[in-house]
Design a protein around this motif. Structure first.
Motif, PDB file in Angstrom:
ATOM      1  N   GLY A 162      15.286   5.885 -15.200  1.00 57.38           N
ATOM      2  CA  GLY A 162      16.134   5.617 -16.354  1.00 57.38           C
ATOM      3  C   GLY A 162      15.798   4.278 -16.979  1.00 57.38           C
ATOM      4  N   PRO A 163      16.713   3.722 -17.769  1.00 55.66           N
ATOM      5  CA  PRO A 163      16.480   2.418 -18.399  1.00 55.66           C
ATOM      6  C   PRO A 163      16.230   1.315 -17.385  1.00 55.66           C
ATOM      7  N   VAL A 164      15.578   0.258 -17.834  1.00 58.09           N
ATOM      8  CA  VAL A 164      15.331  -0.904 -16.979  1.00 58.09           C
ATOM      9  C   VAL A 164      16.636  -1.673 -16.790  1.00 58.09           C
ATOM     10  N   VAL A 165      16.989  -1.940 -15.534  1.00 57.28           N
ATOM     11  CA  VAL A 165      18.180  -2.736 -15.246  1.00 57.28           C
ATOM     12  C   VAL A 165      17.832  -4.212 -15.456  1.00 57.28           C
ATOM     13  N   HIS A 166      18.378  -4.813 -16.492  1.00 58.07           N
ATOM     14  CA  HIS A 166      18.107  -6.216 -16.804  1.00 58.07           C
ATOM     15  C   HIS A 166      19.335  -6.763 -17.521  1.00 58.07           C
ATOM     16  N   ASP A 167      19.804  -7.944 -17.100  1.00 54.90           N
ATOM     17  CA  ASP A 167      21.052  -8.463 -17.657  1.00 54.90           C
ATOM     18  C   ASP A 167      20.952  -8.766 -19.146  1.00 54.90           C
ATOM     19  N   LYS A 205       0.829  -1.207   0.000  1.00 50.92           N
ATOM     20  CA  LYS A 205       0.000   0.000   0.000  1.00 50.92           C
ATOM     21  C   LYS A 205       0.864   1.257   0.000  1.00 50.92           C
ATOM     22  N   GLU A 206       1.981   1.200   0.715  1.00 49.17           N
ATOM     23  CA  GLU A 206       2.886   2.351   0.744  1.00 49.17           C
ATOM     24  C   GLU A 206       3.518   2.580  -0.625  1.00 49.17           C
ATOM     25  N   LEU A 207       3.929   1.516  -1.292  1.00 46.47           N
ATOM     26  CA  LEU A 207       4.498   1.654  -2.626  1.00 46.47           C
ATOM     27  C   LEU A 207       3.474   2.217  -3.609  1.00 46.47           C
ATOM     28  N   TYR A 208       2.212   1.867  -3.400  1.00 43.82           N
ATOM     29  CA  TYR A 208       1.161   2.375  -4.290  1.00 43.82           C
ATOM     30  C   TYR A 208       0.987   3.886  -4.158  1.00 43.82           C
ATOM     31  N   ARG A 209       1.351   4.434  -3.025  1.00 46.24           N
ATOM     32  CA  ARG A 209       1.195   5.875  -2.809  1.00 46.24           C
ATOM     33  C   ARG A 209       2.245   6.702  -3.553  1.00 46.24           C
ATOM     34  N   HIS A 210       3.179   6.025  -4.237  1.00 46.86           N
ATOM     35  CA  HIS A 210       4.287   6.750  -4.871  1.00 46.86           C
ATOM     36  C   HIS A 210       4.444   6.315  -6.332  1.00 46.86           C
ATOM     37  N   PRO A 211       3.586   6.791  -7.206  1.00 46.82           N
ATOM     38  CA  PRO A 211       3.671   6.410  -8.628  1.00 46.82           C
ATOM     39  C   PRO A 211       4.780   7.154  -9.371  1.00 46.82           C
ATOM     40  N   PHE A 212       5.195   6.563 -10.484  1.00 50.83           N
ATOM     41  CA  PHE A 212       6.189   7.144 -11.374  1.00 50.83           C
ATOM     42  C   PHE A 212       5.598   7.242 -12.781  1.00 50.83           C
ATOM     43  N   PRO A 213       6.154   8.097 -13.646  1.00 47.93           N
ATOM     44  CA  PRO A 213       5.552   8.307 -14.971  1.00 47.93           C
ATOM     45  C   PRO A 213       5.993   7.316 -16.036  1.00 47.93           C
ATOM     46  N   LEU A 214       7.052   6.531 -15.785  1.00 44.76           N
ATOM     47  CA  LEU A 214       7.605   5.645 -16.802  1.00 44.76           C
ATOM     48  C   LEU A 214       7.995   4.308 -16.200  1.00 44.76           C
ATOM     49  N   MET A 215       8.156   3.307 -17.077  1.00 46.59           N
ATOM     50  CA  MET A 215       8.665   2.008 -16.663  1.00 46.59           C
ATOM     51  C   MET A 215      10.181   2.004 -16.819  1.00 46.59           C
ATOM     52  N   GLY A 216      10.886   1.775 -15.732  1.00 48.93           N
ATOM     53  CA  GLY A 216      12.337   1.747 -15.760  1.00 48.93           C
ATOM     54  C   GLY A 216      12.888   1.554 -14.364  1.00 48.93           C
ATOM     55  N   SER A 217      14.138   1.905 -14.171  1.00 51.51           N
ATOM     56  CA  SER A 217      14.791   1.797 -12.869  1.00 51.51           C
ATOM     57  C   SER A 217      15.273   3.165 -12.423  1.00 51.51           C
ATOM     58  N   LEU A 218      15.181   3.426 -11.135  1.00 53.79           N
ATOM     59  CA  LEU A 218      15.731   4.674 -10.606  1.00 53.79           C
ATOM     60  C   LEU A 218      17.233   4.685 -10.861  1.00 53.79           C
ATOM     61  N   ASP A 219      17.761   5.829 -11.305  1.00 49.36           N
ATOM     62  CA  ASP A 219      19.167   5.824 -11.716  1.00 49.36           C
ATOM     63  C   ASP A 219      20.025   6.924 -11.114  1.00 49.36           C
ATOM     64  N   THR A 220      19.437   7.766 -10.233  1.00 48.58           N
ATOM     65  CA  THR A 220      20.204   8.867  -9.661  1.00 48.58           C
ATOM     66  C   THR A 220      19.914   8.978  -8.175  1.00 48.58           C
ATOM     67  N   PRO A 221      20.865   8.644  -7.304  1.00 47.22           N
ATOM     68  CA  PRO A 221      20.639   8.776  -5.857  1.00 47.22           C
ATOM     69  C   PRO A 221      20.190  10.192  -5.496  1.00 47.22           C
ATOM     70  N   PRO A 270      13.851   4.399 -20.672  1.00 50.42           N
ATOM     71  CA  PRO A 270      12.649   3.789 -20.081  1.00 50.42           C
ATOM     72  C   PRO A 270      11.525   3.609 -21.104  1.00 50.42           C
ATOM     73  N   PHE A 271      10.450   2.937 -20.665  1.00 52.59           N
ATOM     74  CA  PHE A 271       9.355   2.571 -21.556  1.00 52.59           C
ATOM     75  C   PHE A 271       8.041   3.164 -21.055  1.00 52.59           C
ATOM     76  N   ILE A 272       7.092   3.280 -21.985  1.00 58.47           N
ATOM     77  CA  ILE A 272       5.783   3.828 -21.612  1.00 58.47           C
ATOM     78  C   ILE A 272       4.807   2.731 -21.233  1.00 58.47           C
ATOM     79  N   ASN A 273       5.136   1.473 -21.519  1.00 59.18           N
ATOM     80  CA  ASN A 273       4.296   0.357 -21.076  1.00 59.18           C
ATOM     81  C   ASN A 273       5.071  -0.945 -21.178  1.00 59.18           C
ATOM     82  N   LEU A 274       4.507  -1.997 -20.609  1.00 64.91           N
ATOM     83  CA  LEU A 274       5.162  -3.301 -20.562  1.00 64.91           C
ATOM     84  C   LEU A 274       5.270  -3.913 -21.955  1.00 64.91           C
TER      85      LEU A 274
END
Length: 447
Positions: free
Chosen positions: A205-210, A183-199, A234-238
């Motif tokens: 940013g881009p999705v981290v995937h091997d 529920k807590e994670l649901y309270r914090h949406p993001f605009p794109l599909m990807g991985s956080l890339d800046t502390p 990043p991507f706009i959908n799956l």
């Protein structure tokens, strides 16, 4: 370098004195060899000096460990080594360092992985109530006194849930707490599909995937240097994500880098799934809001104390933002593996309980599949879970039968023709792709 090596023991027997199997002995020897080589290239003394500096000069040491003893092994994952740093006042930190084996990604990629992981911890710690360890210091690559990239973080007390044997009541207690995390994670949406890339930032940013790594080779004098060219996204959908990922996997199958012992079956499955992207139902094409999800939620990421209170959620490497219907599926820890690797959509009792705990949360009120509540995401999530398993997931050869069953169960989710068995579907697929030259080459290779 390598001034301190905290590895103790090279025994090839189990703690109870029984001889291990031959391959276990070989694996243990390889592990000790790997660790000793690692400690020849890193300076553990420099690591403790850095940690001491961040604690105002309080001295610390690395707690010795024995990786020939089963109870010690949870401190090391497939790609990360964890060293416990104990300070003179009794406080301890954890140092997370990359291992160097066939499972780890190239060194050129690791700075991005570390930066993304630190960015994820930073976001969760500062912006949410999700219990995660605090990061005190980090280095992205080997260009530092330690000699390798690392993360220095708070030690989370307790045991990981996967290593415990909770009663029904104790597991219910954990599920109630985990539902609050969702529920807590649901309270914090993001605009794109990807991985956080800046502390310190919420930039996606881009999705981290091997399997999504683009590497480049450059000449530096008489040396060829491998560099990270980038990750897609990043991507706009799956759907767009899989439109990029699946062709990469198909290429890797053809050149023998993935599924070498059953390349034809793997090629047929991925080729068909790529063609199936155009038939995705509306609820699989969510766009606009994405939510942070753990990449490896098999249970050892949940730390609990002796009363089964969650003390922390750890190991956020590879975390990414996913559309709601995927982000809030049940964690692997709750699956009934026998049911999952079948053609059924049956949920385990734990999943059903978890769904009820999430009911009412995250309901947008509109008559649209993307506005299902979080409990419905658990109930309807097998399609996303099976996609994650079927697309690029590495399975041991003896598990190929389970892979086929997961794929056939995935096909049942789509309004397409349904063969009665894997064997019938394979005949259909071989005929469908009979003109594919790459498939013809794989057939010749397999004889």
């Amino acid at each position: 370098m390598g001034t301190v090596c905290p590895v103790e023991g090279t025994s090839t027997t189990l703690a109870d004195g029984f001889q291990t199997k031959e391959y276990e002995v070989a694996g243990q020897e390889a592990l000790v060899k790997e660790l000793r080589a690692l400690f020849q290239t890193i300076d553990v003394k420099a690591l403790t000096t850095i940690a001491s500096k961040f604690r105002g000069g309080i001295s610390c040491f690395v707690k010795p460990f024995r990786y020939d003893k089963a109870p010690s092994r949870p401190a090391m994952g497939a790609v990360n080594l964890h060293l416990e740093l104990v300070f003179d006042d009794g406080l301890s930190w954890m140092a997370r360092l990359k291992r160097r084996n066939t499972s780890t990604l190239p060194a050129a990629v690791q700075p991005y992985l570390i930066r993304s992981e630190v960015a994820t911890y930073s976001f969760l710690k500062k912006e949410t109530r999700v219990p995660v360890p605090e990061v005190f210091a980090y280095a992205l690559d080997s260009n530092n006194p330690v000699g390798t990239g690392y993360i220095l973080m708070e030690t989370i007390k307790g045991k990981n849930l996967l290593s415990t044997s909770p009663t029904i009541e104790q597991l219910s207690k954990v599920l109630a707490q985990l539902a609050e995390v969702y529920k807590e994670l649901y309270r914090h949406p993001f605009p794109l599909m990807g991985s956080l890339d800046t502390p310190g930032s919420t930039n996606v940013g881009p999705v981290v995937h091997d399997l999504m790594v683009d590497l480049a080779l450059t000449n530096n004098g008489d040396r060829v240097i491998q560099q990270l060219a980038g990750f897609p996204g990043p991507f706009i959908n799956l759907k767009d994500y899989y439109s990029v990922l699946i062709p990469r996997i198909l290429h890797m199958i053809v050149v023998g880098e993935l599924y070498p012992f059953w390349a034809v079956d793997a090629y047929l499955i991925h080729k068909f799934l790529f063609d199936l992207l155009g038939q995705w139902p509306e609820d699989m094409q969510g766009t606009g809001k994405f939510y942070l999800r753990h990449f490896d939620d098999k249970g050892d990421h949940i730390m609990v104390d002796e009363d089964f209170n969650i003390t922390g959620i750890i190991d956020w490497e590879g975390a990414y933002t996913a559309q709601k219907a995927e982000a809030f599926t049940s964690p692997i820890a709750l699956w009934d593996s026998k049911e999952f690797f079948s053609e059924r959509k049956t949920l385990s009792n734990s999943e059903l309980e978890f769904a009820q705990l999430l009911d009412g949360a995250g309901h947008g009120g509109a008559n649209h599949p993307a506005n299902f509540n979080l409990g419905d995401c658990v109930r309807l999530g097998k399609i996303f879970q099976r996609l994650r398993i079927c697309v690029g997931y590495t399975l041991y050869d003896e598990n190929m039968e389970n892979y086929r069953k997961a794929f056939m169960g995935l096909l049942r989710e789509f309004p397409i023709r349904h063969e009665e068995s894997w064997e019938e579907w394979r005949v259909f697929a071989l005929k469908k792709y009979s003109g594919d030259e790459k498939l013809a080459g794989l057939l010749r290779r397999e004889g």
